[in-house]
Structures are given as C-alpha cells and as structure tokens.
Design a protein around this motif. Structure first.
Motif, PDB file in Angstrom:
ATOM      1  N   GLU A  83       0.817  -1.219   0.000  1.00 46.51           N
ATOM      2  CA  GLU A  83       0.000   0.000   0.000  1.00 46.51           C
ATOM      3  C   GLU A  83       0.842   1.257   0.000  1.00 46.51           C
ATOM      4  OE1 GLU A  83       0.708  -1.888   2.514  1.00 46.51           O
ATOM      5  OE2 GLU A  83       0.847  -0.792   4.398  1.00 46.51           O
ATOM      6  N   HIS A 129      -7.664  -5.380   0.917  1.00 45.82           N
ATOM      7  CA  HIS A 129      -6.748  -5.106   2.027  1.00 45.82           C
ATOM      8  C   HIS A 129      -5.975  -3.801   1.772  1.00 45.82           C
ATOM      9  CE1 HIS A 129      -3.873  -6.253   5.290  1.00 45.82           C
ATOM     10  NE2 HIS A 129      -3.023  -5.580   4.543  1.00 45.82           N
ATOM     11  N   GLU A 130      -5.428  -3.651   0.584  1.00 44.20           N
ATOM     12  CA  GLU A 130      -4.635  -2.452   0.288  1.00 44.20           C
ATOM     13  C   GLU A 130      -5.537  -1.216   0.196  1.00 44.20           C
ATOM     14  OE1 GLU A 130      -1.825  -3.264   0.956  1.00 44.20           O
ATOM     15  OE2 GLU A 130      -1.468  -5.268   0.192  1.00 44.20           O
ATOM     16  N   HIS A 158      -6.032   0.024   3.634  1.00 44.12           N
ATOM     17  CA  HIS A 158      -4.854   0.766   4.107  1.00 44.12           C
ATOM     18  C   HIS A 158      -4.921   2.256   3.750  1.00 44.12           C
ATOM     19  CE1 HIS A 158      -1.995  -1.854   6.047  1.00 44.12           C
ATOM     20  NE2 HIS A 158      -1.993  -2.741   5.067  1.00 44.12           N
ATOM     21  N   GLU A 161      -2.064  -3.044  10.240  1.00 42.73           N
ATOM     22  CA  GLU A 161      -2.320  -4.322   9.559  1.00 42.73           C
ATOM     23  C   GLU A 161      -3.578  -5.014  10.083  1.00 42.73           C
ATOM     24  OE1 GLU A 161      -1.175  -4.948   6.884  1.00 42.73           O
ATOM     25  OE2 GLU A 161       0.766  -3.960   6.805  1.00 42.73           O
ATOM     26  N   TYR A 197      -1.234  -9.726  11.488  1.00 39.39           N
ATOM     27  CA  TYR A 197      -2.435  -9.643  10.638  1.00 39.39           C
ATOM     28  C   TYR A 197      -3.563 -10.483  11.245  1.00 39.39           C
ATOM     29  CZ  TYR A 197       0.615  -7.906   6.832  1.00 39.39           C
ATOM     30  OH  TYR A 197       1.490  -7.190   6.059  1.00 39.39           O
TER      31      TYR A 197
HETATM   32 ZN   LIG Z   1      -1.243  -4.610   4.948  1.00 39.86          ZN
END
Ligand SMILES: [Zn+2]
Length: 429
Positions: free
Chosen positions: A245, A271-272, A275, A294, A352
């Motif tokens: 990211e 996920h990115e 971020h 995370e 994570y």
């Molecule tokens: Zn990440």
C-alpha cells in the motif's frame, strides 16, 4: 521535487522542503530507505538560504543535515539526490527496474518524524519500514521515452516526456513508471479508480476494478468517506508480498493476477484499499507497532467477505494462523515490533491474523454500532497524524471496561504499557 529518470533506472532529483517551526532544532534527519539493500540512494548536497549545509551519514539509511544556528523559524531546504534502481527484486521488490515497470518506492530523502526527538527505527528486509508525517507534494517529472508515470497524486502531462504530479496529505510519494501496460478508469461515487496492468492481464485489470467498486461502498459505509480523490491499482512483479500500500496507490503482485478469480486476489485489492484509511490517512508506527494498521486493514477488508457469507471462514483462518504463529515464535505477541519477528517468524500470524481476531472479539462483545463508531472516532482523532497503539487501545478500553484486561492478556501477553512508554525513543538494536 524535480526528478528525472533514465532508461537505465538511474535517476536524479532535487527536493525542496518548506518547513515551519524549526526554532531550536539543530539538525534534520532524513531516511534513505532503499539503502537497506546497499548504496542505492545518495544525497549529494543540502542547501538553505544559498548556503551549503554539512551532511553526516549515521548509517546508510539515515542522513543528518546540520542546520545553521541563524536559520529562521520557517525555511526552505534543498536536497540534491541521485540513485539507481536495481535490476533484481530486493526485499518485496518495491525499488526495482523490471522489464515493464520501474517501481520507485521511497526513492527520495524522507524527513523522519519529530516527536520532541527524532523517531528513528532500524530497517528490516520485510514489513513496512516507513514511518512518516503526511505532507503535500508537487513533483515535476521527466521520464524516458515510452514510459508512463503512475503516482501518488494527480498526474498531468506537460510535455513530450514531462509530467506534473501533485497530491495533498501523502504519507509518502510513490512513483511507478510503466510501459506496455493497459489502463482502465472508472468511478465509484466521487472516487476515481484507475487500474494499470501489463498487456495480457486484461481479465485481472477488469476484475480488480470490479472488486474495488464492490468494496468501496462497504468500507465507506462503516468507516466514512474515502480519504483521497482517487486511487491507482498497479500490477507489477513483487516478491514475498501479495500487495503493497501507498497513499492513493496500490501495488498488486502480478503473480496473483494470473488467476484473478481467487479469494486471495480479491483480498489483496481490498486489504490495500483499507490501508488508505489505516496507514494513508491515520498514520501508524509501522515498525514498532505493525499490528495497528495491519489488523485494522485485515479486519475492515473482511467486510467484503462478510457480505458473501465468508466472515466465519476468515475467522477460522485467522485462528489457525495465530495458533501457528504462537508455536513458531512463542516469545512474540500481537503487539511486537518488527525486530521480534526476525526471519519473518510468526509475523503475519500475529500481526495480521492475531490482530484481526482481537478486533473480531471486540466487535462481537460491543456490537456493530459501538465497534464501528470506535473506528470512526479513531480515524477522526488521528487523521493525517501518527497514531499510537495506545491511542487506539485507550478507545477500546473505554468501551470494553473489565473485559479489556482479558483481551490484552490474550493478544499482547500483558497489559499494554501505555503510560510509561516514552514516545519515539524505541531503538531496539
Ligand atoms: Zn497490509
């Protein structure tokens, strides 16, 4: 910043910083992150008010610029730098010259955060090493013929091979040059989504765009509006990471774009995207407290899987990975800094998966309304700043009451040391 990139991957640049509130600060510390892997980035000169300033390298990734004592409270500083992109994928491969992409993460000197003292951590070959304040960037760029820039910000072509890029509130400025790539543009609400994939990856490009358009309404419904006017999704060769990211920009490992209909491909994209809130907007100390952004990115991206009835499956995956991490590296905890995961041992399982499980337990205890209002409050309070784990845990503790201690023990192995820990002085070496 003025930057000129050559076909060979060599580049030269000059960055001008306008800094206020310098009174009493005798020196400025800059990070040269690519130098973790060798002498890839060099600062040749520093000037202010027409005078050359002495430079000192504490270690390859830290540059000290001595300031003259008579410097005014507000001053401009010019740093001339040069470097070269290696042809191999070092670390995650985020500073590399490949056949169709020049990936230029952290290619310029980045000011370390000042918190009454310089926040300075060692660098590691894994995880995210950058800790930086958000800043506004204006970049004048020259690229070799045939290459097109995709960057954190808005790109505007100004000449044959020249571009101007500007972006506000960027924690860092990421630049990628591509050739033989296809670009697609679409919008969700007022967010422009652009995807860039190498020729031959058309299905993956369309799929990434579709996933982003499905995810954005789910994320914004819970977290509030998207932090930036646009976001670029770029597929590129990476090593040991599904994606990485950056503010307004996401890298996707093109190996996973070969089959874009897997859950994992969707997970990378969402996920990115998450971020952009957790890291991009709300900054964190990604070295000392990597779990904070995370875990938040992992948990909030699971909203995408939840609407498909797959949240319970995700929770089981996190439980398995967390358990495995505890076996692999019993000394570490969810709250460990990168230095406690040498060789990456248990890193993803704690940071994570374990972190996401903690958030899942909190949500299950408090209910959706309170849980997501905590996330929105956290965002409001620390927007464009660097938040600490304790800032977030404090908000959780307020709502959880006595239950907080049990959760802290389970995930951190102890009560987080929030009152006694000095900010910004962690240096574990
Ligand atoms: Zn990440």
């Amino acid at each position: 910043m003025r930057v000129s990139v050559e076909e060979s991957g060599a580049f030269q640049g000059e960055v001008t910083l306008n800094i206020a509130g310098l009174l009493g600060v005798g020196e400025l510390l800059f990070r040269l992150y690519p130098n973790h892997f060798g002498h890839l980035l060099r600062v040749e000169e520093a000037r202010s008010e027409g005078k050359s300033l002495p430079l000192d390298a504490v270690e390859p990734t830290v540059l000290v610029v001595q300031l003259p004592s008579e410097l005014p409270q507000t001053a401009s500083l010019h740093l001339r730098f040069s470097g070269v992109l290696p042809r191999e994928l070092l670390g995650y491969g985020i500073f590399a010259h490949t056949a169709r992409a020049m990936i230029m993460s952290q290619f310029y000197p980045i000011l370390a955060p000042w918190e009454g003292e310089w926040l300075l951590h060692p660098t590691f070959p894994f995880g995210d090493n950058l800790v930086a304040e958000a800043a506004d960037y204006l970049v004048f760029l020259q690229v070799p013929s045939g290459w097109v820039p995709v960057a954190s910000g808005e790109e505007r072509k100004t000449g044959w091979n020249t571009w101007q890029i500007n972006g506000e509130n960027l924690r860092e400025f990421c630049l990628v040059l591509v050739r033989e790539y296809t670009g697609l543009v679409d919008r969700w609400a007022d967010v422009e989504i652009r995807v860039f994939f190498p020729f031959g990856f058309d299905q993956a490009g369309k799929r990434a765009l579709a996933i982003a358009k499905e995810a954005l309404p789910l994320l914004t419904a819970r977290l509030g509006s998207f932090p930036f006017p646009d976001v670029d999704l770029i597929a590129a060769p990476l090593s040991g990471a599904g994606g990485v990211e950056y503010p307004r920009l996401i890298l996707i490992n093109q190996d996973y774009a070969l089959d874009p209909y897997t859950d994992f491909f969707a997970e990378i994209v969402v996920h990115e995207l998450a971020h952009q809130w957790w890291y991009g907007e709300v900054g964190t100390d990604q070295v000392a407290e990597p779990w904070l952004d995370e875990a938040l990115a992992t948990y909030t991206s699971s909203l995408y899987f939840e609407v498909q009835g797959e949240l319970e499956q995700k929770v089981r995956e996190w439980q398995d990975r967390f358990l495995q991490a505890k076996k692999l590296n019993p000394q570490a905890s969810v709250g460990s800094g990168l230095w406690e995961f040498l060789g990456r041992s248990g890193y993803a399982g704690y940071v994570y998966a374990g972190g996401a499980l903690l958030l899942h337990e909190v949500r299950s205890s408090l209910g959706d309304e309170i849980f997501f209002s905590i996330l929105r409050n956290f965002r409001e309070k620390y927007r464009w700043r660097i938040a600490r784990a304790c800032d977030f845990l404090g908000l959780l503790a307020e709502e959880l009451g006595p239950l907080f201690s049990a959760l802290a023990l389970e995930y951190f192995g102890d009560q987080p040391q929030c009152q006694t820990e000095p900010t910004g002085s962690v240096n574990p070496r």
